[in-house]
Motif scaffolding. Structure first.
Motif, PDB file in Angstrom:
ATOM      1  N   PRO A 167      31.677  24.581  23.585  1.00  0.00           N
ATOM      2  CA  PRO A 167      31.662  23.325  22.823  1.00  0.00           C
ATOM      3  C   PRO A 167      32.987  22.587  22.819  1.00  0.00           C
ATOM      4  CG  PRO A 167      31.928  25.165  21.324  1.00  0.00           C
ATOM      5  CD  PRO A 167      31.768  25.765  22.704  1.00  0.00           C
ATOM      6  N   ILE A 168      33.897  23.003  23.688  1.00  0.00           N
ATOM      7  CA  ILE A 168      35.243  22.430  23.736  1.00  0.00           C
ATOM      8  C   ILE A 168      35.442  21.660  25.033  1.00  0.00           C
ATOM      9  CG2 ILE A 168      37.718  22.937  23.682  1.00  0.00           C
ATOM     10  CD1 ILE A 168      36.233  23.630  21.088  1.00  0.00           C
ATOM     11  N   PHE A 171      48.017  21.360  26.506  1.00  0.00           N
ATOM     12  CA  PHE A 171      46.576  21.526  26.334  1.00  0.00           C
ATOM     13  C   PHE A 171      46.183  20.854  25.023  1.00  0.00           C
ATOM     14  CE2 PHE A 171      43.050  24.325  24.703  1.00  0.00           C
ATOM     15  CZ  PHE A 171      42.101  23.977  25.659  1.00  0.00           C
ATOM     16  N   THR A 172      45.336  19.838  25.106  1.00  0.00           N
ATOM     17  CA  THR A 172      44.946  19.075  23.916  1.00  0.00           C
ATOM     18  C   THR A 172      43.422  19.021  23.834  1.00  0.00           C
ATOM     19  OG1 THR A 172      45.099  16.987  25.146  1.00  0.00           O
ATOM     20  CG2 THR A 172      47.049  17.694  23.942  1.00  0.00           C
ATOM     21  N   PRO A 173      42.800  20.063  23.292  1.00  0.00           N
ATOM     22  CA  PRO A 173      41.346  20.166  23.324  1.00  0.00           C
ATOM     23  C   PRO A 173      40.662  19.156  22.409  1.00  0.00           C
ATOM     24  CG  PRO A 173      42.287  21.902  21.966  1.00  0.00           C
ATOM     25  CD  PRO A 173      43.439  21.203  22.607  1.00  0.00           C
ATOM     26  N   HIS A 195      31.706  10.093  19.224  1.00  0.00           N
ATOM     27  CA  HIS A 195      32.947  10.331  19.946  1.00  0.00           C
ATOM     28  C   HIS A 195      33.416  11.769  19.758  1.00  0.00           C
ATOM     29  CE1 HIS A 195      33.640   6.173  21.102  1.00  0.00           C
ATOM     30  NE2 HIS A 195      33.328   5.799  19.874  1.00  0.00           N
ATOM     31  N   ASP A 196      33.978  12.362  20.839  1.00  0.00           N
ATOM     32  CA  ASP A 196      34.573  13.684  20.716  1.00  0.00           C
ATOM     33  C   ASP A 196      35.749  13.621  19.742  1.00  0.00           C
ATOM     34  OD1 ASP A 196      32.760  14.566  22.575  1.00  0.00           O
ATOM     35  OD2 ASP A 196      34.168  14.558  24.251  1.00  0.00           O
ATOM     36  N   GLU A 197      36.019  14.746  19.112  1.00  0.00           N
ATOM     37  CA  GLU A 197      37.076  14.815  18.095  1.00  0.00           C
ATOM     38  C   GLU A 197      38.241  15.647  18.622  1.00  0.00           C
ATOM     39  OE1 GLU A 197      37.824  17.037  13.775  1.00  0.00           O
ATOM     40  OE2 GLU A 197      35.827  17.055  14.718  1.00  0.00           O
ATOM     41  N   ASN A 198      39.430  15.041  18.712  1.00  0.00           N
ATOM     42  CA  ASN A 198      40.615  15.797  19.092  1.00  0.00           C
ATOM     43  C   ASN A 198      40.886  16.859  18.028  1.00  0.00           C
ATOM     44  OD1 ASN A 198      41.030  14.258  21.387  1.00  0.00           O
ATOM     45  ND2 ASN A 198      42.424  12.842  20.375  1.00  0.00           N
ATOM     46  N   ILE A 199      41.163  18.073  18.494  1.00  0.00           N
ATOM     47  CA  ILE A 199      41.402  19.175  17.567  1.00  0.00           C
ATOM     48  C   ILE A 199      42.630  19.956  18.001  1.00  0.00           C
ATOM     49  CG2 ILE A 199      38.980  19.420  16.865  1.00  0.00           C
ATOM     50  CD1 ILE A 199      38.743  21.752  18.841  1.00  0.00           C
ATOM     51  N   SER A 200      43.166  20.748  17.087  1.00  0.00           N
ATOM     52  CA  SER A 200      44.309  21.600  17.398  1.00  0.00           C
ATOM     53  C   SER A 200      43.845  22.874  18.097  1.00  0.00           C
ATOM     54  CB  SER A 200      45.048  21.971  16.100  1.00  0.00           C
ATOM     55  OG  SER A 200      44.205  22.783  15.291  1.00  0.00           O
ATOM     56  N   PHE A 201      44.807  23.589  18.674  1.00  0.00           N
ATOM     57  CA  PHE A 201      44.466  24.870  19.273  1.00  0.00           C
ATOM     58  C   PHE A 201      43.986  25.843  18.194  1.00  0.00           C
ATOM     59  CE2 PHE A 201      45.552  29.177  20.748  1.00  0.00           C
ATOM     60  CZ  PHE A 201      44.755  29.214  21.886  1.00  0.00           C
ATOM     61  N   GLU A 202      44.580  25.748  17.008  1.00  0.00           N
ATOM     62  CA  GLU A 202      44.177  26.627  15.916  1.00  0.00           C
ATOM     63  C   GLU A 202      42.711  26.380  15.534  1.00  0.00           C
ATOM     64  OE1 GLU A 202      48.323  26.580  16.386  1.00  0.00           O
ATOM     65  OE2 GLU A 202      46.997  24.862  16.041  1.00  0.00           O
ATOM     66  N   ARG A 203      42.290  25.103  15.563  1.00  0.00           N
ATOM     67  CA  ARG A 203      40.897  24.787  15.269  1.00  0.00           C
ATOM     68  C   ARG A 203      39.996  25.293  16.394  1.00  0.00           C
ATOM     69  NH1 ARG A 203      36.608  24.905  12.571  1.00  0.00           N
ATOM     70  NH2 ARG A 203      35.178  23.137  12.748  1.00  0.00           N
ATOM     71  N   THR A 204      40.472  25.248  17.617  1.00  0.00           N
ATOM     72  CA  THR A 204      39.713  25.801  18.745  1.00  0.00           C
ATOM     73  C   THR A 204      39.459  27.281  18.540  1.00  0.00           C
ATOM     74  OG1 THR A 204      40.760  24.193  20.229  1.00  0.00           O
ATOM     75  CG2 THR A 204      39.665  26.052  21.258  1.00  0.00           C
ATOM     76  N   VAL A 205      40.482  27.996  18.079  1.00  0.00           N
ATOM     77  CA  VAL A 205      40.324  29.427  17.789  1.00  0.00           C
ATOM     78  C   VAL A 205      39.242  29.644  16.742  1.00  0.00           C
ATOM     79  CG1 VAL A 205      41.469  31.452  16.790  1.00  0.00           C
ATOM     80  CG2 VAL A 205      42.681  30.027  18.459  1.00  0.00           C
ATOM     81  N   GLU A 206      39.227  28.790  15.723  1.00  0.00           N
ATOM     82  CA  GLU A 206      38.211  28.923  14.672  1.00  0.00           C
ATOM     83  C   GLU A 206      36.803  28.724  15.231  1.00  0.00           C
ATOM     84  OE1 GLU A 206      39.196  26.121  11.673  1.00  0.00           O
ATOM     85  OE2 GLU A 206      41.027  27.153  11.040  1.00  0.00           O
ATOM     86  N   ILE A 207      36.665  27.833  16.217  1.00  0.00           N
ATOM     87  CA  ILE A 207      35.341  27.490  16.749  1.00  0.00           C
ATOM     88  C   ILE A 207      34.838  28.539  17.732  1.00  0.00           C
ATOM     89  CG2 ILE A 207      34.058  25.798  18.142  1.00  0.00           C
ATOM     90  CD1 ILE A 207      35.943  23.651  16.966  1.00  0.00           C
ATOM     91  N   ALA A 221      39.477  30.954  23.210  1.00  0.00           N
ATOM     92  CA  ALA A 221      40.394  29.813  23.124  1.00  0.00           C
ATOM     93  C   ALA A 221      41.571  29.982  24.078  1.00  0.00           C
ATOM     94  CB  ALA A 221      40.884  29.646  21.689  1.00  0.00           C
ATOM     95  N   ALA A 222      42.143  31.172  24.107  1.00  0.00           N
ATOM     96  CA  ALA A 222      43.267  31.438  25.009  1.00  0.00           C
ATOM     97  C   ALA A 222      42.835  31.335  26.463  1.00  0.00           C
ATOM     98  CB  ALA A 222      43.859  32.810  24.719  1.00  0.00           C
ATOM     99  N   GLN A 223      41.639  31.806  26.761  1.00  0.00           N
ATOM    100  CA  GLN A 223      41.143  31.745  28.139  1.00  0.00           C
ATOM    101  C   GLN A 223      40.905  30.298  28.563  1.00  0.00           C
ATOM    102  OE1 GLN A 223      37.514  33.950  28.794  1.00  0.00           O
ATOM    103  NE2 GLN A 223      37.962  34.283  30.965  1.00  0.00           N
ATOM    104  N   LEU A 224      40.328  29.499  27.682  1.00  0.00           N
ATOM    105  CA  LEU A 224      40.114  28.085  27.990  1.00  0.00           C
ATOM    106  C   LEU A 224      41.441  27.372  28.222  1.00  0.00           C
ATOM    107  CD1 LEU A 224      37.334  27.252  25.379  1.00  0.00           C
ATOM    108  CD2 LEU A 224      37.050  27.230  27.857  1.00  0.00           C
ATOM    109  N   ARG A 225      42.406  27.619  27.350  1.00  0.00           N
ATOM    110  CA  ARG A 225      43.731  26.987  27.489  1.00  0.00           C
ATOM    111  C   ARG A 225      44.417  27.421  28.774  1.00  0.00           C
ATOM    112  NH1 ARG A 225      47.651  29.599  23.524  1.00  0.00           N
ATOM    113  NH2 ARG A 225      47.387  31.209  25.133  1.00  0.00           N
ATOM    114  N   ASP A 226      44.494  28.704  29.008  1.00  0.00           N
ATOM    115  CA  ASP A 226      45.253  29.199  30.150  1.00  0.00           C
ATOM    116  C   ASP A 226      44.609  28.796  31.475  1.00  0.00           C
ATOM    117  OD1 ASP A 226      46.855  30.315  28.224  1.00  0.00           O
ATOM    118  OD2 ASP A 226      46.149  32.376  28.536  1.00  0.00           O
ATOM    119  N   THR A 227      43.275  28.828  31.551  1.00  0.00           N
ATOM    120  CA  THR A 227      42.590  28.437  32.779  1.00  0.00           C
ATOM    121  C   THR A 227      42.749  26.940  33.024  1.00  0.00           C
ATOM    122  OG1 THR A 227      40.972  30.200  32.435  1.00  0.00           O
ATOM    123  CG2 THR A 227      40.401  28.491  34.027  1.00  0.00           C
ATOM    124  N   SER A 228      42.658  26.142  31.979  1.00  0.00           N
ATOM    125  CA  SER A 228      42.825  24.693  32.119  1.00  0.00           C
ATOM    126  C   SER A 228      44.221  24.348  32.615  1.00  0.00           C
ATOM    127  CB  SER A 228      42.563  24.000  30.775  1.00  0.00           C
ATOM    128  OG  SER A 228      41.230  24.181  30.347  1.00  0.00           O
TER     129      SER A 228
END
Length: 307
Positions: free
Chosen positions: A117-118, A160-162, A171-183, A189-196
């Motif tokens: 969902p990110i 990385f600005t998910p 509209h998609d909502e800009n979120i923090s990495f911390e919020r990505t972890v929550e979702i 979250a780390a895998q999405l960030r590092d691969t991106s």
């Protein structure tokens, strides 16, 4: 939105602003493969415009396929799993195309995935909405940046600005990495960030070899039945990425000269000048705007794929 193409052996199930999705006839909703068809539709300011851009679907599909090949190990780096599956079968000793001939040049046959969902956005340069936020607060998507940067400047490191994918029509909502972890959880979250970030760095290096700058881009990922993170949707196209000419960026004296992008910016600029109130239906695009936009899409593909 324009009508979809009837395809033998396939059933249309969804249309976005640009792409159409099909599943095999007879599937009951659970299918291991889908057909993604890129149309010539062009959208801006949340409207699908008329007319479309000739060959846009073919140009974007060709560029996605080229990048999938590069990221699959063609650039010498480790393979990034992607959603493509074989689009030919052997009949006797002859290969037969699975994709219907009506859309073969603008389609991808892909495996079904459980989509994350990110939306995974990576920015290597300061521009667009990031520039507006930086001027106001010194940050981009909440990430603090050094003072003194100008519009179009290269960032010290890609960031990385998910975004959280909004329901259809929102509209998609800009979120923090911390919020990505929550979702999605810390590991995902780390895998999405590092691969991106890995994909961006590899693609930016390739673009640089061809006299281009990859300013920013966005990726979509899903997971297959084994849970493998898999690159999906389009990748590194003019519709999902911002490319600039490196020489113009270095020598230009205005933001317009430095950051003329290889996408539909020509369309956006024309609409901003000729449909400023955004009321009612947008006006039809003039022939010269359509032609120049098509030429920019084609130029990017030609420059990137040139030997």
């Amino acid at each position: 939105m324009s009508s979809t193409t009837e395809l033998p052996g396939w059933r249309h199930v969804y249309s976005g602003k640009v792409r159409d999705l099909y599943v095999p006839d007879g599937s009951d909703g659970a299918t291991d493969r889908m057909l993604v068809v890129a149309s010539d539709r062009v959208s801006a300011f949340d409207h699908v415009l008329s007319p479309g851009i000739p060959q846009k679907g073919e140009l974007l599909t060709a560029l996605s396929l080229w990048w999938f090949d590069r990221l699959g190990g063609g650039d010498g780096g480790p393979r990034i799993p992607n959603h493509l599956i074989a689009d030919h079968v052997l009949v006797g000793e002859e290969p037969r195309e699975i994709i219907p001939r009506e859309v073969v040049a603008r389609s991808m046959l892909v495996r079904s995935l459980e989509m994350e969902p990110i939306e995974c956005v990576v920015r290597g340069y300061l521009t667009g909405s990031g520039w507006a936020e930086y001027r106001a607060s010194g940050t981009v998507c909440g990430i603090a940046l050094p003072t003194g940067l100008s519009n179009g400047d290269r960032l010290p490191e890609p960031i990385f600005t998910p975004a959280f994918k909004a329901p259809l029509g929102e509209h998609d909502e800009n979120i923090s990495f911390e919020r990505t972890v929550e979702i999605v959880g810390a590991e995902s979250a780390a895998q999405l960030r590092d691969t991106s970030l890995e994909i961006y760095r590899r693609a930016a290096a390739t673009a640089e070899e061809h006299g281009l700058i990859l300013a920013d881009t966005k990726f979509e990922f899903g997971r297959d039945a084994a849970g493998t993170l898999t690159l999906a949707d389009e990748v590194l196209t003019s519709d999902s990425s911002r490319y600039w000419d490196a020489a113009a960026w270095a020598s230009g004296t205005t933001p317009e000269e430095r950051m003329a992008s290889f996408d539909k910016q020509i369309v956006r600029d024309w609409l901003a000048a000729n449909w400023s109130d955004r009321e009612g239906e947008p006006p039809a695009l003039p022939a010269d705007v359509v032609e120049r936009t098509r030429d920019r899409y084609a130029e990017l593909l030609e420059r990137l794929t040139a030997a």
